[in-house]
Design a protein around this motif. Structure first.
Motif, short mmCIF file in Angstrom:
data_model
loop_
_atom_site.label_atom_id
_atom_site.label_comp_id
_atom_site.label_asym_id
_atom_site.label_seq_id
_atom_site.Cartn_x
_atom_site.Cartn_y
_atom_site.Cartn_z
N LYS A 182 0.81 -1.21 0.12
CA LYS A 182 -0.16 0.06 -0.15
C LYS A 182 0.87 1.30 -0.04
O LYS A 182 0.38 2.25 -0.43
N ALA A 183 1.96 1.17 0.70
CA ALA A 183 2.99 2.49 0.51
C ALA A 183 4.17 2.29 -0.50
O ALA A 183 5.03 2.77 -0.39
N ALA B 271 7.56 1.66 0.77
CA ALA B 271 8.39 2.93 1.43
C ALA B 271 8.96 2.15 2.78
O ALA B 271 8.40 1.41 3.49
N ARG C 146 5.29 -3.37 -8.93
CA ARG C 146 5.26 -2.00 -8.95
C ARG C 146 6.35 -0.99 -8.45
O ARG C 146 6.71 -0.14 -8.93
N ALA D 267 9.84 2.89 -2.79
CA ALA D 267 9.57 4.45 -3.46
C ALA D 267 10.37 5.34 -2.45
O ALA D 267 9.95 6.45 -2.24
N ALA E 95 12.44 6.38 1.55
CA ALA E 95 12.17 6.33 2.90
C ALA E 95 10.85 6.83 3.11
O ALA E 95 10.13 7.40 2.24
N ASP E 96 10.01 6.48 4.41
CA ASP E 96 8.83 6.54 4.47
C ASP E 96 8.63 8.26 4.82
O ASP E 96 8.88 8.68 5.79
N ILE E 97 7.94 8.96 3.81
CA ILE E 97 7.92 10.33 3.84
C ILE E 97 6.99 10.73 4.94
O ILE E 97 7.29 11.79 5.93
N LYS E 98 5.99 10.05 5.09
CA LYS E 98 4.88 10.33 6.23
C LYS E 98 5.59 10.12 7.58
O LYS E 98 5.37 10.95 8.56
N MET F 255 8.77 10.49 8.41
CA MET F 255 9.59 11.40 8.85
C MET F 255 9.48 12.89 8.57
O MET F 255 10.26 13.78 8.93
N GLY G 6 15.38 6.44 -1.25
CA GLY G 6 16.02 5.12 -0.40
C GLY G 6 16.10 3.94 -1.06
O GLY G 6 16.82 3.22 -0.68
N GLU H 277 18.95 3.88 -3.39
CA GLU H 277 19.96 3.97 -2.39
C GLU H 277 20.09 2.43 -1.72
O GLU H 277 21.27 2.10 -1.67
N GLU I 255 14.46 13.36 -3.84
CA GLU I 255 14.48 13.93 -2.37
C GLU I 255 14.57 15.65 -2.80
O GLU I 255 13.68 16.29 -1.93
N PRO J 264 19.17 13.43 -0.98
CA PRO J 264 19.55 12.03 -0.48
C PRO J 264 20.14 11.77 0.89
O PRO J 264 21.14 12.59 1.13
N GLY J 265 19.90 10.81 1.49
CA GLY J 265 20.42 10.77 3.21
C GLY J 265 20.70 9.26 3.33
O GLY J 265 21.43 8.85 4.35
N1 CAA Z 1 6.70 7.35 1.44
C1 CAA Z 1 5.47 7.05 2.26
N2 CAA Z 1 4.54 6.69 1.27
C2 CAA Z 1 4.75 6.87 -0.01
C3 CAA Z 1 5.83 6.85 -0.62
C4 CAA Z 1 6.95 7.11 0.55
N3 CAA Z 1 8.24 7.37 -0.13
N4 CAA Z 1 5.94 6.75 -1.85
C5 CAA Z 1 4.51 6.24 -2.11
N5 CAA Z 1 4.12 6.47 -0.79
C6 CAA Z 1 2.42 6.01 -0.65
C7 CAA Z 1 1.36 7.25 -1.38
O1 CAA Z 1 1.42 8.11 -0.13
C8 CAA Z 1 0.18 6.41 -1.49
O2 CAA Z 1 -0.55 6.33 -0.38
P1 CAA Z 1 -2.09 6.56 -0.07
O3 CAA Z 1 -2.68 5.37 -1.18
O4 CAA Z 1 -2.24 6.33 1.35
O5 CAA Z 1 -2.02 7.87 -0.54
C9 CAA Z 1 0.78 4.98 -1.93
O6 CAA Z 1 2.12 4.98 -1.59
C10 CAA Z 1 0.94 5.07 -3.64
O7 CAA Z 1 1.38 6.17 -4.00
P2 CAA Z 1 0.80 7.17 -5.20
O8 CAA Z 1 -0.46 7.25 -5.04
O9 CAA Z 1 1.64 8.64 -5.00
O10 CAA Z 1 1.19 6.32 -6.76
P3 CAA Z 1 1.63 6.91 -8.07
O11 CAA Z 1 1.47 5.58 -8.98
O12 CAA Z 1 0.67 8.07 -8.17
O13 CAA Z 1 3.03 7.44 -7.93
C11 CAA Z 1 5.46 7.52 -7.13
C12 CAA Z 1 4.24 6.61 -7.41
C13 CAA Z 1 5.91 8.40 -8.49
C14 CAA Z 1 6.47 6.66 -6.69
C15 CAA Z 1 4.98 8.30 -5.96
O14 CAA Z 1 4.28 7.62 -4.97
C16 CAA Z 1 6.23 9.31 -5.23
O15 CAA Z 1 6.57 10.29 -5.78
N6 CAA Z 1 6.49 8.80 -4.36
C17 CAA Z 1 7.67 9.45 -3.34
C18 CAA Z 1 9.05 9.11 -4.13
C19 CAA Z 1 10.13 10.11 -3.15
O16 CAA Z 1 10.13 11.36 -3.18
N7 CAA Z 1 10.91 9.10 -2.56
C20 CAA Z 1 11.84 9.67 -1.90
C21 CAA Z 1 11.83 9.74 -0.43
S1 CAA Z 1 12.96 10.56 0.64
C22 CAA Z 1 14.04 9.57 1.04
O17 CAA Z 1 14.11 8.62 0.37
C23 CAA Z 1 15.18 10.04 1.79
C24 CAA Z 1 16.51 9.36 1.75
O18 CAA Z 1 17.29 9.51 1.00
C25 CAA Z 1 16.68 8.11 2.48
#
Ligand code: CAA
Length: 258
Positions: free
Chosen positions: A23-24, A27, A59, A63, A65-68, A70, A109, A112, A132, A139-140
């Motif tokens: 579902k996430a 993440a 799929r 995607a 780190a868990d954005i919600k 952090m 992440g 990474e 990011e 990126p972290g």
């Molecule tokens: N954290 C938490 N939840 C995430 C997530 C993430 N990184 N990526 C996706 N999800 C969740 C969405 O919030 C959504 O949840 P809900 O149904 O509860 O709303 C579910 O997964 C499905 O995602 P989408 O509806 O957004 O799916 P999409 O097909 O429209 O888009 C995507 C897919 C392009 C991957 C988009 O989800 C996205 O951009 N995700 C975030 C990607 C991102 O920015 N990653 C970097 C995170 S920061 C990091 O990682 C720091 C580090 O260096 C360690």
């Protein structure tokens, strides 16, 4: 051990870990990273396991780190807990050979984490990126460092500064992944490659891995020196004697892992 965010199984001598938060989009929340570390520890300690494959879903590999999780962290939260914690680095520190089998999104992440494996096999559906910058951070978990070593400064800079995703073909062209395979064959192919590695002498495989990894940490002269020392030390093993004797006798070697 029972897990909630990953699936753990063995396929012969191969340990297979599947990230499983569909579902996430897998993440990488704290629980998942903790469970991944526990599963890696289990496979590291199991002498029947000769290689480890980490994968996600069709799929998403992950995607990010868990954005919600952090989003609300303060500077003191992340500084005092040393977020991204050492737990994330466990894959990079694994002594057994590791393959990331990536289909779908490997972002932030997720990209990474895949880069911490020894190599990445990609499905033709794979998409890699460090987005990011688009959510107000960078990126972290090693992305600015490992991606640059994989693909060079220009492409790493473009990806990190714009968040642009690259597809599997571009990832193969720039050396981020070792090979691209049809999505339907990804797990089968990754397990096949891992089984091949697991069929070889485990200590010699570990030495080869250590020598290749030294290329990332040292100068060329030091790396070549280190390689020579490790090469010399293979001659202290029973498996070097067996491997070369088997070649001369035109038979398959029987490894003793000694
Ligand atoms: N954290 C938490 N939840 C995430 C997530 C993430 N990184 N990526 C996706 N999800 C969740 C969405 O919030 C959504 O949840 P809900 O149904 O509860 O709303 C579910 O997964 C499905 O995602 P989408 O509806 O957004 O799916 P999409 O097909 O429209 O888009 C995507 C897919 C392009 C991957 C988009 O989800 C996205 O951009 N995700 C975030 C990607 C991102 O920015 N990653 C970097 C995170 S920061 C990091 O990682 C720091 C580090 O260096 C360690």
């Amino acid at each position: 051990m029972s897990y909630e965010t990953i699936l753990v199984e063995t396929r012969g001598p191969v340990g297979l870990i599947t990230l499983n938060r569909p579902k996430a989009l897998n993440a990488l929340c704290d629980q998942l990273v903790t469970e991944l570390g526990q599963a890696l520890d289990g496979f590291e300690a199991d002498s029947a396991i000769g290689a480890i494959v980490i994968t996600g879903s069709e799929r998403a590999f992950a995607a990010g780190a868990d954005i919600k999780e952090m989003a609300g962290f303060t500077y003191m939260d992340v500084y005092t807990s040393n977020f991204i914690t050492a737990k994330w680095e466990q894959l990079a520190k694994c002594r057994k050979p590791t393959i990331a089998a990536v289909a779908g999104f490997a972002l932030g992440g997720g990209c990474e984490l895949a880069m911490m494996a020894d190599f990445i096999l990609a499905a033709d559906t794979a998409k890699f990126g460090q987005p990011e910058i688009t959510i107000g951070t960078i990126p972290g978990a090693g992305g600015t460092q490992r991606l640059t070593r994989f693909v060079g400064k220009s492409k790493a800079m473009e990806m990190v500064l714009t968040g642009r995703m690259i597809d599997a073909a571009e990832a193969e062209r720039c050396g981020l992944v070792s090979r691209v395979v049809p999505a339907a064959e990804l797990i089968e192919e990754a397990v096949k490659v891992a089984t091949k590695i697991a069929s070889l002498s485990q200590p010699i495989v570990a030495m080869a891995k250590e020598a290749v990894n030294a290329a990332y940490e040292t100068t060329l002269a030091e790396g070549v020196h280190f390689e020579r020392r490790v090469f010399h030390s293979t001659f202290a093993t029973e498996d070097q004697k067996e491997g070369m004797a088997a070649f001369a006798e035109k038979r398959q070697p029987v490894w003793k892992n000694r």
